[in-house]
Structure formats: C-alpha cells, structure tokens
Design a protein around this motif. Structure first.
Motif, PDB file in Angstrom:
ATOM      1  N   GLU A  61       0.981  -1.151  -0.032  1.00  0.00           N
ATOM      2  CA  GLU A  61       0.127   0.022   0.093  1.00  0.00           C
ATOM      3  C   GLU A  61       0.879   1.167   0.146  1.00  0.00           C
ATOM      4  O   GLU A  61       1.805   1.159   0.704  1.00  0.00           O
ATOM      5  N   GLU A  62       0.359   2.097  -0.595  1.00  0.00           N
ATOM      6  CA  GLU A  62       1.347   3.323  -0.787  1.00  0.00           C
ATOM      7  C   GLU A  62       1.222   4.440   0.495  1.00  0.00           C
ATOM      8  O   GLU A  62      -0.125   4.697   0.577  1.00  0.00           O
ATOM      9  N   PRO A  63       1.996   4.836   1.153  1.00  0.00           N
ATOM     10  CA  PRO A  63       1.711   5.684   2.046  1.00  0.00           C
ATOM     11  C   PRO A  63       1.542   6.921   1.686  1.00  0.00           C
ATOM     12  O   PRO A  63       1.720   7.492   0.715  1.00  0.00           O
ATOM     13  N   THR A  64       0.381   7.754   2.511  1.00  0.00           N
ATOM     14  CA  THR A  64       0.377   9.213   2.183  1.00  0.00           C
ATOM     15  C   THR A  64       1.195   9.995   2.561  1.00  0.00           C
ATOM     16  O   THR A  64       1.590  11.278   1.820  1.00  0.00           O
ATOM     17  N   SER A  65       2.075  10.027   3.632  1.00  0.00           N
ATOM     18  CA  SER A  65       3.165  10.745   4.119  1.00  0.00           C
ATOM     19  C   SER A  65       3.951   9.825   5.215  1.00  0.00           C
ATOM     20  O   SER A  65       3.331   8.964   5.661  1.00  0.00           O
ATOM     21  N   GLY A  66       5.096  10.509   5.457  1.00  0.00           N
ATOM     22  CA  GLY A  66       5.837   9.921   6.544  1.00  0.00           C
ATOM     23  C   GLY A  66       6.903   9.186   5.920  1.00  0.00           C
ATOM     24  O   GLY A  66       7.287   8.961   4.736  1.00  0.00           O
ATOM     25  N   ASP A  67       8.066   8.443   6.789  1.00  0.00           N
ATOM     26  CA  ASP A  67       9.098   7.914   6.402  1.00  0.00           C
ATOM     27  C   ASP A  67       8.992   6.402   6.750  1.00  0.00           C
ATOM     28  O   ASP A  67       8.749   6.113   7.738  1.00  0.00           O
ATOM     29  N   ILE A  68       9.690   5.406   5.913  1.00  0.00           N
ATOM     30  CA  ILE A  68       9.956   4.234   6.179  1.00  0.00           C
ATOM     31  C   ILE A  68      11.289   3.823   5.780  1.00  0.00           C
ATOM     32  O   ILE A  68      11.798   4.111   4.815  1.00  0.00           O
ATOM     33  N   ILE A  69      12.168   3.673   6.959  1.00  0.00           N
ATOM     34  CA  ILE A  69      13.685   3.410   6.548  1.00  0.00           C
ATOM     35  C   ILE A  69      14.052   2.164   6.984  1.00  0.00           C
ATOM     36  O   ILE A  69      14.034   1.775   8.317  1.00  0.00           O
ATOM     37  N   PHE A  70      14.695   1.443   6.197  1.00  0.00           N
ATOM     38  CA  PHE A  70      15.103   0.148   6.307  1.00  0.00           C
ATOM     39  C   PHE A  70      16.780  -0.041   5.955  1.00  0.00           C
ATOM     40  O   PHE A  70      17.010   0.330   4.704  1.00  0.00           O
ATOM     41  N   ASN A  71      17.359  -0.307   6.708  1.00  0.00           N
ATOM     42  CA  ASN A  71      18.807  -0.454   6.661  1.00  0.00           C
ATOM     43  C   ASN A  71      19.583   0.987   6.190  1.00  0.00           C
ATOM     44  O   ASN A  71      20.292   0.971   5.231  1.00  0.00           O
ATOM     45  N   GLY A  72      19.043   1.971   6.432  1.00  0.00           N
ATOM     46  CA  GLY A  72      19.207   3.198   6.293  1.00  0.00           C
ATOM     47  C   GLY A  72      18.877   4.019   4.939  1.00  0.00           C
ATOM     48  O   GLY A  72      18.825   4.980   4.684  1.00  0.00           O
ATOM     49  N   GLN A  73      18.108   2.926   4.230  1.00  0.00           N
ATOM     50  CA  GLN A  73      17.284   3.257   3.146  1.00  0.00           C
ATOM     51  C   GLN A  73      15.876   3.941   3.096  1.00  0.00           C
ATOM     52  O   GLN A  73      15.011   3.277   3.713  1.00  0.00           O
ATOM     53  N   ARG A  74      15.663   5.101   2.409  1.00  0.00           N
ATOM     54  CA  ARG A  74      13.859   5.382   2.661  1.00  0.00           C
ATOM     55  C   ARG A  74      13.207   4.686   1.789  1.00  0.00           C
ATOM     56  O   ARG A  74      13.259   4.985   0.366  1.00  0.00           O
ATOM     57  N   ILE A  75      12.459   3.522   2.074  1.00  0.00           N
ATOM     58  CA  ILE A  75      11.689   2.651   1.293  1.00  0.00           C
ATOM     59  C   ILE A  75      10.856   3.496   0.425  1.00  0.00           C
ATOM     60  O   ILE A  75      10.315   3.266  -0.675  1.00  0.00           O
ATOM     61  N   ASN A  76       9.977   4.452   0.914  1.00  0.00           N
ATOM     62  CA  ASN A  76       8.938   5.143   0.469  1.00  0.00           C
ATOM     63  C   ASN A  76       9.530   6.262  -0.891  1.00  0.00           C
ATOM     64  O   ASN A  76       8.765   6.516  -1.537  1.00  0.00           O
ATOM     65  N   GLU A  77      10.626   6.293  -0.744  1.00  0.00           N
ATOM     66  CA  GLU A  77      11.384   7.130  -2.096  1.00  0.00           C
ATOM     67  C   GLU A  77      12.110   6.289  -3.205  1.00  0.00           C
ATOM     68  O   GLU A  77      12.269   6.861  -3.995  1.00  0.00           O
TER      69      GLU A  77
END
Length: 608
Positions: free
Chosen positions: A394-410
């Motif tokens: 599901e695509e986030p409306t806003s905010g950050d998801i950071i996995f191993n230093g990478q922003r997944i939402n970007e």
C-alpha cells in the motif's frame, strides 16, 4: 436474571452414531460410535481439531450432510418441548426436518458471510425465518427482528435491519446469525465455531450473548470449537473428540482439574499463556504417539502433566533481561516515522473525494535486528494496513519508512523490487497465497528465479528440498499441489517460500489465526526456531494478545489507526497503561482452574 427450572432428562441425545463418507479409496468413518446428551438450559462444549468429527456430528443432528454420506448406525433422539414427544431425527423425512430446522433446533455456522445472502438485507433474512415458522404478519415480524437485534446487542438495530451483510463487521454479521437462530425460540442452538478468527473482544461479546440466552430462556447450546480456552468461558460439560471418536467427556471444571486422555492434555497445554512466557509451546505430539497398531496412545514424555509441561519450560526474568539488552545494543533495523496511510472516500457521479479513512494515522516506532515486534488490535485498527505499507504493498500518504538506512517510500519500482528480496510477508490465508495450478516446489522456486538466487534450477531445487525439510515437510512433497495439504502444512509451505530468499525481515500477518490451536502451536514453535537459525527480524501481526505475547519482545497496541501504547510484552500484560489494552487483555479466555470454578459457581448461583 430469571431462574430456569432444569429438566435433567435429555432434550437431545446422540446414541452410538457412526457416519461414513464415500471417497475415491472407499469408505471412511468420519464419526464412530459417538454418544452424548444435553439437558434443558445446559451448554455442552464439543472440542477437537479439524477432522475430529465434531462438525459432522452436529450437521447430522440437522440432517444437513451431503449425498456422499451414510449413517451406518445410531439414533439422534430429540424431545419436543411443545408436545413432550421424543422422536428420532434420523427417521424424519426432509419435509418433517424443514419444520424442525430453525423452529426447534437452530444452527449458527462458522462463517457468517457465506451463510447470509448478499442480495438481501439482514432484516429481511431474519424476517424470512420468522414468517416461515410463525403465524404473524410482516409488521409483527419486523418488530420481532428488531427486538432480536437488541437482544444480541447489535448497535442501531433499525439501521442494521436495512443494512446488507457486506456493510457489517464480522462480529456484527455473526450476531445477525445468532438473531436468526433465536428467531423462533428454538429449544437447542448448535453453534459451530461461531467465534473462530474473530477479535477477542467480539468473541467475548458473542459468548456473553449465548450465556444470556441460556440463563434467561433455558436454551440448550451445543458449542463446537477447537479451543479449550473458549470452552472454559461458556460450557457446563465438555466432550473431547479425536479422529471421529469421543476420547473423554466430563464437567468442565473436572476436565481441567484432572484430564485423563493424553489428547486432552495436549490441547490444554498448547495454548500460549499470559501469566508467563514459555520457551516452546507444548504440542499434542508431546503427549501422544502412534503404536504398532496405528492407534494414538499416551507417550512416555518429559512432561507427566500439563502443569509440568509449563513449569519445566518457562523463560526466566534473567533470560528476558539478557535478551532485551542484546537487542537494544544495536541500531534499529527498521524506523517508521510519522507514517500515514489514508484511503479517499468518493461520492457523487463524478467521484469527488469527500473524506478519508485514516487507516494508519501518524504512526512511529523502531524495530531492532533479531527482534520480534507484535502488532495487536481489533479488526479495523490499521495493523494489517501498516504492515502492507511498510512493504509498500500500500502506498503511504506521508511519513518515512527507513530500512537499513534506505528510505523505502522514496525507492523507484526497480529498486523496490530488489529491496523485496530482503523483506518478505507471510499472509493470513495460505491457500489463497499459493497458486493452485503449480506444485509447491515450483511455488518456492519462483521467487528464487526472479531474484536470481543460486546459479541453476538444479541448485535451487536442492535448496527447496532443504527448506521443505527445515519446515518439517518431506522431499516427496515437492511435486504435490496446494490442495493436497492441510492448513497447517500450507502455512509451512508459505514460510519456506518466505525463507527462500534469505530475507532479513519478515512480516507475519495473522499467519496462525485460522489454524487449530495444536497446529498453531507447531507453526509458532517453527517460526521461533527459524528465527534463531536464519536470524531474521519480525513484525508479528495478530488480534490475539496471548499469541503476540508468546512471539514478541515488544508489543505495539493499535486502535483506530493510531498507536495506543508500546512496551515490552511482559510489561504490557502485567501493567497496561491504556483502557483499550486492558479491554483486550480482559477479553482473552482464562484457562486457570480457579477462573473456571468461579465461572461454574456464577452459573449455578444464577440458576442456569
């Protein structure tokens, strides 16, 4: 509360019932020499795993078995309270049974969505049953339906009357089914797994409704389930079934105080505890073994009793503190910051957005390497949407998801595809997660091919066979199809597929909620074992706080898209800070003997 004068002669008695089914390999006895009875105002619990024969026994009472079934022997004697006559239901014609079904004996099925007609309103469907059996007009039937909706504690009864099944929650649909079962004041209600896969709070409400009916109207209830924990909340007596036979029956408190059969001991021991954490859940196989004649008999085990299975197996305070320090000494694996996932509500002919459903609303937390974080809450709280958003299903409306230093939402699509090799999900329904047209070996190999894991299909096949053995399946299963496996086996296949890519992070989304408690214990033990072997980090999503507590280091409690509280699993249970969390904990069935005795005393005092 009204006092019920109990007639201790049976209102329903099943005697020496044997039922067989015709299969490709001949006949199979699904029920063998089964006998039990129930009196007025009594609740009889029938417990057993899938395939034990409990549902077949109940369907035979209603004469709802399929054409491939055959009653070999037995009687089902029903005492008509209106005429005081005793009849054998097995000797009644289909026309006579139609008069009995719903009117004298009613049934609540496991899945209300498949039992309710999607093209008719809930009110019309309950009215239909009333008009069929009672000599009243439509206006009176409507009023009776609304009163029934109030009796089963449905909110806004007039609104529910005009609502279609898809517009209601699972718990509300189940209450509509209970109202339909009550519509003609039956003498006996058969409830077949009516609370399976429901939230613990909804489950508690439905159990309270059934207890109220029994206490106030003297209704007899046959309650069928695989969970002995639920039985303690509602049953006066318990029948335990295994492989088509009754292995034990007794009063509820007596059964829990001194279980005789090893199968009963296994069912009692395999449920996760809330008072302390176990290293490994005991299973039925710890108490039973197959002998030379193929019969299941008591096993010489390290556990001599249910209590010993628990006391020899709990995690100490020192071990808990040591694990906490080890986990928290590392930087977070996953960071979720101010995450929002909103779904637009569109109305009008032009599809104008008029509002938003805030499924995930400003959520922040971290997950550390090797940790298991439990996400718990009722249906609709946003826990599944949160899990899917973390993986960008599901695509986030806003905010950050950071996995191993990478922003997944970007990440773009190609980078996200590569990232998914390290982040996997195990879904709730393993059958719908597997392609029915390809073998399970190919299903596990498919993601390995996509992500180019290993250099050839020969090497991948060897890896798949290793994984099958790791999840306690056999090499010969490689070429079999999903329909050839049980629910627990299919879930193990999905676990093997998730592990095929050696992921660092796995989300388990209600992955054991629909399994028998004994199979659930096996799968939970397997996941914990694999966590140690493969060193992956986990988010474990469930509405069952006892399961989440067993699996998790920390727990995130969600409600209406927001986080209510976060804390260590033991601390959340011992000292919840929010009323919502307390409500979830209070709704979990208690299986301690003193709780059972107290419940039995309350029933006796109320006159039930």
């Amino acid at each position: 509360m009204s006092q019920i004068d109990l007639d201790h002669s049976p209102i329903l008695e099943v005697k020496n019932l044997t039922i067989r089914f015709k299969t490709e390999n001949g006949y199979h006895n699904a029920v063998e020499n089964v006998s039990f009875k129930i009196t007025k105002g009594e609740t009889l619990g029938i417990v057993g795993e899938s395939g034990s024969g409990k549902s077949v026994s109940s369907l035979s009472i209603m004469q709802l078995l399929g054409s491939n079934s055959d009653v070999v022997s037995g009687e089902i004697l029903f005492k008509d309270t209106k005429t005081n006559q005793v009849i054998d239901l097995l000797k009644q014609s289909e026309k006579e049974m139609r008069k009995i079904r719903g009117n004298d004996i009613a049934m609540i099925f496991q899945e209300p969505m498949t039992s309710l007609n999607p093209v008719y309103t809930c009110g019309d469907q309950v009215m239909e049953a009333i008009l069929l059996h009672q000599k009243i007009n439509k206006q009176e039937a409507k009023q009776r339906t609304i009163e029934l909706f109030k009796t089963v504690l449905l909110p806004r009864p007039e609104s529910i009357f005009s609502s279609y099944p898809h517009q209601l929650s699972g718990g509300q649909k189940q209450r509509v089914m209970i109202a339909m079962a009550l519509s003609c004041n039956p003498s006996v209600i058969i409830a077949d797994e009516p609370t399976t896969a429901l939230d613990v709070t909804v489950q508690k409400a439905i159990l309270e409704v059934l207890k109220k009916l029994k206490d106030e109207f003297g209704t007899s209830v046959i309650f069928i389930t695989h969970d002995l924990g639920v039985i303690t909340d509602i049953a006066d007596r318990v029948v335990v079934m295994y492989q088509g036979k009754i292995v034990e029956q007794n009063k509820t408190a007596n059964l829990f105080y001194n279980p005789k059969h090893p199968y009963t001991k296994g069912l009692m021991a395999c449920r996760p505890r809330l008072d302390f954490k176990l290293k490994v859940l005991p299973t039925v196989s710890d108490f039973m073994v197959k002998n030379a004649d193929g019969e299941m008999v008591e096993k010489e085990s390290k556990y001599n009793s249910v209590g010993q299975a628990i006391m020899l197996n709990f995690v100490t305070e020192e071990e808990t503190l040591e694990r906490r320090q080890d986990i928290m000494s590392k930087p977070p694996h996953l960071i979720v910051k101010n995450l929002k996932t909103y779904f637009p509500v569109k109305k009008g002919i032009f599809g104008k957005v008029t509002d938003f459903i805030k499924a995930v609303d400003d959520v922040s937390f971290e997950v550390y390497p090797g940790e298991t974080v439990g996400l718990v809450g009722e249906s609709g709280c946003g826990k599944t949407t949160l899990g899917r958003t973390i993986l960008r299903l599901e695509e986030p409306t806003s905010g950050d998801i950071i996995f191993n230093g990478q922003r997944i939402n970007e990440l773009d699509k190609e980078a996200l595809r590569k990232m998914r090799k390290d982040m996997q999900i195990i879904f709730q329904d393993p059958y719908s997660s597997l392609n029915p047209r390809i073998t399970i070996g190919e299903a596990i190999m498919e993601p390995m091919r996509i992500h180019e894991v290993l250099e050839s299909d020969f090497s991948r096949r060897r890896r798949v066979i290793e994984l099958l053995e790791t999840v306690n399946l056999q090499t010969s299963h490689f070429n079999r199809y999903p329909h050839e496996f049980s629910g627990g086996q299919r879930q193990r296949i999905c676990i093997a597929r998730a592990l095929a890519l050696n992921p660092q992070f796995i989300i388990c989304d209600e992955s054991v909620s629909a399994l028998d408690v004994s199979v659930q214990a096996q799968v939970l033990n397997l996941l914990n074992k694999l966590k140690g072997e493969f060193n992956f980090t986990t988010i474990f999503i469930s509405h069952d706080l006892s399961v989440v507590k067993f699996m998790s280091d920390r727990i995130v409690v969600m409600n209406r898209g927001k986080i209510e509280e976060i804390g260590y699993a033991e601390d959340i249970y011992r000292n919840p800070t929010k009323e919502y969390t307390k409500k979830l904990i209070d709704a979990i069935p208690k299986v301690d003997l003193e709780d059972i005795r107290l419940e039995q005393w309350k029933r006796k005092k109320s006159g039930a």
